[in-house]
Structure formats: C-alpha cells, structure tokens
Motif scaffolding. Structure first.
Motif, PDB file in Angstrom:
ATOM      1  N   VAL A  65       9.818  -6.314  10.228  1.00  7.47           N
ATOM      2  CA  VAL A  65       9.734  -5.232   9.114  1.00  7.47           C
ATOM      3  C   VAL A  65       8.686  -4.229   9.465  1.00  7.47           C
ATOM      4  CG1 VAL A  65       9.657  -4.559   6.795  1.00  7.47           C
ATOM      5  CG2 VAL A  65      11.067  -6.609   7.490  1.00  7.47           C
ATOM      6  N   GLU A  66       8.968  -2.887   9.242  1.00  5.98           N
ATOM      7  CA  GLU A  66       7.719  -1.918   9.409  1.00  5.98           C
ATOM      8  C   GLU A  66       7.456  -1.178   8.011  1.00  5.98           C
ATOM      9  OE1 GLU A  66       7.006   2.223  11.437  1.00  5.98           O
ATOM     10  OE2 GLU A  66       8.656   1.425  12.109  1.00  5.98           O
ATOM     11  N   GLY A  67       6.234  -1.613   7.554  1.00  7.10           N
ATOM     12  CA  GLY A  67       5.858  -1.024   6.299  1.00  7.10           C
ATOM     13  C   GLY A  67       6.812  -1.470   5.058  1.00  7.10           C
ATOM     14  N   SER A  68       7.220  -0.150   4.565  1.00 11.20           N
ATOM     15  CA  SER A  68       7.909  -0.748   3.234  1.00 11.20           C
ATOM     16  C   SER A  68       9.471  -0.323   3.489  1.00 11.20           C
ATOM     17  CB  SER A  68       7.538   0.777   2.295  1.00 11.20           C
ATOM     18  OG  SER A  68       7.713   1.890   2.740  1.00 11.20           O
ATOM     19  N   SER A  69       9.906  -0.394   4.729  1.00 12.03           N
ATOM     20  CA  SER A  69      11.125  -0.130   5.199  1.00 12.03           C
ATOM     21  C   SER A  69      12.364  -1.089   4.518  1.00 12.03           C
ATOM     22  CB  SER A  69      11.528  -0.076   6.557  1.00 12.03           C
ATOM     23  OG  SER A  69      10.946  -1.370   7.283  1.00 12.03           O
ATOM     24  N   LEU A  70      11.838  -2.482   4.539  1.00 16.84           N
ATOM     25  CA  LEU A  70      12.751  -3.501   3.887  1.00 16.84           C
ATOM     26  C   LEU A  70      12.921  -3.269   2.326  1.00 16.84           C
ATOM     27  CD1 LEU A  70      14.545  -6.082   4.125  1.00 16.84           C
ATOM     28  CD2 LEU A  70      12.382  -7.313   3.794  1.00 16.84           C
ATOM     29  N   VAL A  71      11.849  -2.865   1.569  1.00 19.30           N
ATOM     30  CA  VAL A  71      11.896  -2.642   0.175  1.00 19.30           C
ATOM     31  C   VAL A  71      12.568  -1.330  -0.001  1.00 19.30           C
ATOM     32  CG1 VAL A  71      10.447  -1.978  -1.816  1.00 19.30           C
ATOM     33  CG2 VAL A  71       9.581  -3.667  -0.216  1.00 19.30           C
ATOM     34  N   ARG A  72      12.568  -0.423   0.918  1.00 19.87           N
ATOM     35  CA  ARG A  72      13.292   1.029   0.739  1.00 19.87           C
ATOM     36  C   ARG A  72      14.825   0.552   0.920  1.00 19.87           C
ATOM     37  NH1 ARG A  72      11.406   5.782   1.010  1.00 19.87           N
ATOM     38  NH2 ARG A  72       9.492   4.900   1.903  1.00 19.87           N
ATOM     39  N   HIS A  73      15.085  -0.304   1.813  1.00 21.92           N
ATOM     40  CA  HIS A  73      16.624  -0.535   2.074  1.00 21.92           C
ATOM     41  C   HIS A  73      17.178  -1.385   0.805  1.00 21.92           C
ATOM     42  CE1 HIS A  73      20.187  -1.916   4.837  1.00 21.92           C
ATOM     43  NE2 HIS A  73      20.055  -2.861   3.853  1.00 21.92           N
ATOM     44  N   ILE A  74      16.545  -2.094   0.555  1.00 21.57           N
ATOM     45  CA  ILE A  74      17.158  -3.416  -0.367  1.00 21.57           C
ATOM     46  C   ILE A  74      17.172  -2.425  -2.069  1.00 21.57           C
ATOM     47  CG2 ILE A  74      16.727  -4.991  -2.289  1.00 21.57           C
ATOM     48  CD1 ILE A  74      15.130  -6.290   0.033  1.00 21.57           C
ATOM     49  N   ARG A  75      16.218  -1.496  -2.336  1.00 19.45           N
ATOM     50  CA  ARG A  75      16.230  -0.483  -3.407  1.00 19.45           C
ATOM     51  C   ARG A  75      17.434   0.382  -3.225  1.00 19.45           C
ATOM     52  NH1 ARG A  75      15.848  -1.464  -7.618  1.00 19.45           N
ATOM     53  NH2 ARG A  75      14.847   0.500  -8.349  1.00 19.45           N
ATOM     54  N   HIS A  76      17.769   1.041  -2.189  1.00 19.97           N
ATOM     55  CA  HIS A  76      18.761   1.834  -1.901  1.00 19.97           C
ATOM     56  C   HIS A  76      20.232   1.350  -1.879  1.00 19.97           C
ATOM     57  CE1 HIS A  76      20.799   5.514  -0.458  1.00 19.97           C
ATOM     58  NE2 HIS A  76      21.207   4.548   0.311  1.00 19.97           N
ATOM     59  N   GLU A  91      -3.706  -1.490   1.728  1.00 21.48           N
ATOM     60  CA  GLU A  91      -3.765   0.072   2.144  1.00 21.48           C
ATOM     61  C   GLU A  91      -3.250   0.881   1.014  1.00 21.48           C
ATOM     62  OE1 GLU A  91      -3.086  -2.522   5.850  1.00 21.48           O
ATOM     63  OE2 GLU A  91      -2.460  -2.473   3.824  1.00 21.48           O
ATOM     64  N   ARG A  92      -3.880   1.880   0.664  1.00 24.05           N
ATOM     65  CA  ARG A  92      -3.632   2.475  -0.766  1.00 24.05           C
ATOM     66  C   ARG A  92      -2.075   3.233  -0.319  1.00 24.05           C
ATOM     67  NH1 ARG A  92      -7.685   7.012  -2.336  1.00 24.05           N
ATOM     68  NH2 ARG A  92      -7.130   7.757  -0.531  1.00 24.05           N
ATOM     69  N   GLY A  93      -1.957   3.876   0.771  1.00 19.21           N
ATOM     70  CA  GLY A  93      -0.729   4.774   1.054  1.00 19.21           C
ATOM     71  C   GLY A  93       0.444   3.599   1.120  1.00 19.21           C
ATOM     72  N   LEU A  94       0.314   2.474   1.682  1.00 10.09           N
ATOM     73  CA  LEU A  94       1.364   1.602   1.617  1.00 10.09           C
ATOM     74  C   LEU A  94       1.805   1.135   0.465  1.00 10.09           C
ATOM     75  CD1 LEU A  94       3.569  -0.106   3.423  1.00 10.09           C
ATOM     76  CD2 LEU A  94       1.737  -1.604   3.707  1.00 10.09           C
ATOM     77  N   ILE A  95       0.572   0.701  -0.473  1.00  6.38           N
ATOM     78  CA  ILE A  95       1.302   0.378  -1.680  1.00  6.38           C
ATOM     79  C   ILE A  95       1.739   1.325  -2.587  1.00  6.38           C
ATOM     80  CG2 ILE A  95       0.042  -0.507  -3.863  1.00  6.38           C
ATOM     81  CD1 ILE A  95      -1.966  -2.012  -2.434  1.00  6.38           C
TER      82      ILE A  95
END
Length: 235
Positions: A65-76, A91-95
C-alpha cells in the motif's frame, strides 16, 4: 439478541493485529471477523463478500500500500464502511490526506485501549443519531461533531444524556404519542418527573417541542408537550 457488528483489521504485523482484535472484542456489540496482512487481500475479500464490515481498522504502513491509496479505494468503492486508521505515521501531509477522505478516526501508535473505545463510541453515537431520529437538534450535532470541546462540567450543568435525549425524541416522533405531560414521559422512560421535565424543557428550547397549558379546576395549569410537526399542522 442483536448481532455484533463486523470489524476487519488490515495490519501486516500479526502480533499487533491480534492485540487490536483483543481490544475490539472487549467492546460490546463488535467482533473482529477478518484480519489481513496486505491491502490486496482486503480488497479481494471486499469484492467477493456479500456482507461488508461496519468498521475497518487499518495501518498506513502496509507492504503493498502506498500512503493513503487503500483508504481512498475503500472510501470510494465502499462509502458505508467506517475507517479507523491506526498507524505510526505522523507526517502532516499524509494525515491530512486520510482525514480529508472522511475517516472516522485516526490513532497514532502506540495508543491506549481507552482511546480506541472512544473511536467506537463515536461510531455508535453517529449510527444511533442517524438511524433513530427523523430530526436532529443542535445539541446532538455539537455532541457528535465537537465532543472533545464539550467539557464534563458543561455536560453536568446541562444534565442531558445524548442517548436518553434521542429516546425522548423517538417517543414524540411516534404518531401515537406526540402529546405528553412530564408525568407520562417519566413513566415511558423510567425516570423521575423532574428528569423527564428537564428533557422536555430542553427540547422546547431546541424548538423540537411546543408547550400547551392544560387548565384544570384547581391549582396551576399542567403543561402538555407537543411535537413540533404536530403543532404546526394544527395551527
């Protein structure tokens, strides 16, 4: 008996996943039903299952998993699933990325068990609010959205419990019980008359209820509390 709500865990360290599962399983009404070591395993299961979980606990540091990609996939693809991120990532940007995606909560490792319980309490409050009330008061919204800014002292002064408040509202939203006195309500919710009156007066202030005096032959008039929708129809 109400079935437990399903919780999935995505965590590549099986020992950490086991600890998280133990934490969740001590919270009433929830049960960990699946645990995955990779994002692809979780996505494959989501694509095949006919019963989606209520909540997914996921790390951000997963090998595939790269960064927020998994969260983005599930939310979409599965917007009904609530996501709680449990990660050492600070990391501020990632959070910001995952918070902007609409996650339920974010816990930074290591965390205390009580903090996870707070995240699940937030889920329950939100679920109960949107499932059991046709209308919502400002207080209920503030309790849900700004729970951290509402101090214990404020709650004691108000003397209002969110779940009891929703119960009272549900009673009035029932077409068969849209006009009640404090005495009648106290019998329905199993409280004292003064406690029932506290909730009634609060809902009057929220314009959810209106007051109609009932004049008898002796003494002060008794108050009858009327659901706002019924009151407007009779005007």
């Amino acid at each position: 008996m109400t079935a437990c709500k399903s919780v999935w865990i995505i965590e590549d360290d099986f020992r950490v996943a086991s600890i998280h599962a133990d934490y969740v399983n001590t919270i009433g009404g929830f049960s960990v039903t699946e645990s995955f070591r990779t994002g692809q395993e979780a996505i494959k299961k989501l694509n095949l299952t006919s019963s989606l979980p209520a909540i997914i606990l996921t790390d951000l540091y997963i090998p595939d998993v790269e960064g927020s990609s998994l969260v983005r996939h599930i939310r979409h693809h599965y917007p009904s699933i609530k996501i709680i991120v449990i990660s050492a990532a600070t990391e501020r940007g990632l959070i910001k990325d995952v918070v902007d995606l609409g996650i339920l909560d974010y816990l930074i490792k290591p965390f205390e068990q009580q903090r996870l319980q707070q995240a699940f309490k937030k889920y329950l409050n939100e679920h109960h609010l949107f499932q059991n009330s046709m209308t919502i008061t400002q207080y209920e919204l503030d309790s849900l959205l700004y729970r951290e800014s509402t101090t214990t002292e404020d709650k004691v002064v108000k003397g209002i419990d969110l779940h009891t408040l929703q119960t009272v509202k549900s009673i009035f939203e029932n077409p068969q019980a849209q006009e009640l006195t404090a005495s009648q309500l106290s019998e329905l919710i199993g409280s004292s008359r003064s406690t029932a009156r506290r909730y009634l007066e609060y809902l009057v202030g929220e314009q959810f209820l209106h007051i109609k005096p009932i004049y008898g032959t002796i003494g002060r008039p008794e108050r009858k509390y009327i659901y706002h929708g019924t009151y407007e129809q009779n005007e």
